[in-house]
Write an enzyme that holds these catalytic residues in place. Structure first.
Site, short mmCIF file in Angstrom:
data_model
loop_
_atom_site.label_atom_id
_atom_site.label_comp_id
_atom_site.label_asym_id
_atom_site.label_seq_id
_atom_site.Cartn_x
_atom_site.Cartn_y
_atom_site.Cartn_z
N THR A 5 105.49 -13.27 -81.85
CA THR A 5 104.11 -12.84 -82.00
C THR A 5 104.00 -11.44 -82.60
O THR A 5 104.89 -10.60 -82.43
CB THR A 5 103.40 -12.88 -80.62
OG1 THR A 5 102.02 -12.58 -80.79
CG2 THR A 5 104.02 -11.88 -79.65
N GLU A 6 102.88 -11.20 -83.29
CA GLU A 6 102.68 -9.94 -84.01
C GLU A 6 102.28 -8.84 -83.03
O GLU A 6 101.18 -8.28 -83.07
CB GLU A 6 101.61 -10.15 -85.08
CG GLU A 6 101.61 -9.13 -86.19
CD GLU A 6 102.78 -9.27 -87.16
OE1 GLU A 6 102.80 -8.50 -88.12
OE2 GLU A 6 103.68 -10.11 -86.95
N HIS A 17 109.03 -12.91 -95.77
CA HIS A 17 107.72 -13.41 -95.38
C HIS A 17 107.53 -14.80 -95.99
O HIS A 17 107.19 -14.93 -97.16
CB HIS A 17 106.64 -12.43 -95.84
CG HIS A 17 105.28 -12.80 -95.39
ND1 HIS A 17 104.15 -12.43 -96.05
CD2 HIS A 17 104.85 -13.53 -94.31
CE1 HIS A 17 103.09 -12.91 -95.43
NE2 HIS A 17 103.50 -13.58 -94.38
N ASN A 48 99.80 -9.77 -97.20
CA ASN A 48 98.88 -9.67 -96.08
C ASN A 48 97.98 -8.45 -96.14
O ASN A 48 96.90 -8.45 -95.55
CB ASN A 48 99.64 -9.72 -94.76
CG ASN A 48 100.04 -11.14 -94.42
OD1 ASN A 48 99.41 -12.09 -94.87
ND2 ASN A 48 101.10 -11.31 -93.66
N LYS A 55 108.24 -7.61 -80.16
CA LYS A 55 109.27 -7.60 -81.21
C LYS A 55 110.38 -6.60 -80.88
O LYS A 55 111.56 -6.90 -81.04
CB LYS A 55 108.64 -7.24 -82.56
CG LYS A 55 107.93 -8.39 -83.24
CD LYS A 55 107.65 -8.07 -84.69
CE LYS A 55 106.81 -9.14 -85.35
NZ LYS A 55 107.53 -10.41 -85.51
N ASN A 101 103.10 -20.73 -95.64
CA ASN A 101 102.90 -22.04 -95.04
C ASN A 101 102.18 -22.98 -96.01
O ASN A 101 101.24 -22.54 -96.67
CB ASN A 101 102.05 -21.88 -93.77
CG ASN A 101 102.31 -22.95 -92.75
OD1 ASN A 101 103.16 -23.79 -92.91
ND2 ASN A 101 101.55 -22.92 -91.68
#
Length: 287
Positions: free
Chosen positions: A91-92, A140, A190, A97, A143
């Site tokens: 998760t960000e 990165h 992003n 992390k 999708n």
């Protein structure tokens, strides 16, 4: 390079990456905290494999069960110990992390490179959580992973040329190329795309247009494969919100402020495809 890759985090991107790995004959160890998440991941990977040849004709012939047998699903991070390349997709959230990288640094042999599949967190910051900052690179993935021939790769301050070469060799196994960019929060994709999605949410909140009208404009007028709100639903509205938070904290620029409607939807659990409802309803779809 070993043909067993460790993938940490079994969310949307982790599942897509593992499916792409095994479709190319590469074994994978997929790690997540919860058995329930891993069970959902197994089902979704099956779905991706099932429909992959319909969407990408040049894949080798596959048999679903032998392919699934090449994936180890585990809740134990130490099971990546024998993998020779690691892709992290948790998760960000920086605290999460950071803890993962402290553990990976202790578990993995010193020659192993870490690929950070993050939306916005700087690669240099991640690398500083390890004792091998020269062996940390951003990769990165986009999708759906198996349909995308190109990734955005990010060079951290200490990322070595050897690590970049190792990452390119790994990506070549998947038939992918990398566009190498420098390290600032959000990188290229992003830093731009999250502004795009967030402004689309403001447009809906201000009742200028409905979600389907916003997305239709970008599909039919600009030729985008997906509109910004369809994309946000696919990524997960919670992930979009977290990423905007990282961008806002990093740049202290009000252009990254999250739309109140986005926050409201996340609070309501309307996260997009992963929960069956976001800007669109996905009732009845297999997730």
């Amino acid at each position: 390079m070993s043909h067993t890759i460790g993938v940490v985090g079994a969310g949307t991107m982790g599942r897509g990456i593992v499916a792409d790995l095994v479709l190319h004959g590469i074994h994978a160890v997929l790690v997540d905290l919860e058995e329930e998440v891993l069970d959902e991941a197994r089902k979704e990977i099956q779905q991706i494999i099932r429909f992959s040849r319909m969407l990408k004709k040049n894949l080798p012939p596959i048999q679903q069960q032998p392919i699934l047998d090449s994936i180890r699903f585990t809740t134990c991070l130490e099971d990546v110990r024998d993998c020779e390349f690691i892709i992290e997709n948790v998760t960000e959230n920086w605290a999460v992390k950071q803890a993962v990288y402290h553990q990976l640094d202790q578990i993995c042999p010193p020659n192993v490179c870490f690929a950070v599949n993050t939306s916005c967190i700087p690669i240099t910051k991640v690398a500083a959580a390890t004792k091998r900052p020269d062996q940390v690179i951003g990769i990165h993935f986009m999708n759906p992973v198996f349909l995308k021939p190109t990734v955005e790769a990010i060079r951290g301050y200490y990322t070595s040329e050897e690590t970049i070469a190792e990452a390119r060799r790994f990506l070549a196994l998947l038939g992918k190329e990398a566009i190498l960019v420098e390290d600032y929060p959000g990188f290229v994709s992003n830093r731009i795309s999250h502004l795009f999605m967030n402004e689309a949410v403001f447009v809906v909140m201000d009742q200028i247009a409905r979600p389907e009208e916003v997305d239709r404009i970008f599909r039919e007028c600009f030729g985008h494969p997906m509109g910004p709100l369809e994309t946000a639903d696919l990524i997960g509205l919670d992930t979009v919100l977290d990423s905007l938070g990282v961008l806002y904290d990093s740049y202290q620029d009000p252009k990254y402020r999250a739309a109140p409607l986005l926050r409201k939807m996340v609070d309501a659990g309307l996260l997009g495809r992963k929960t069956g409802k976001g800007f669109y309803s996905y009732a009845g779809e297999e997730r």
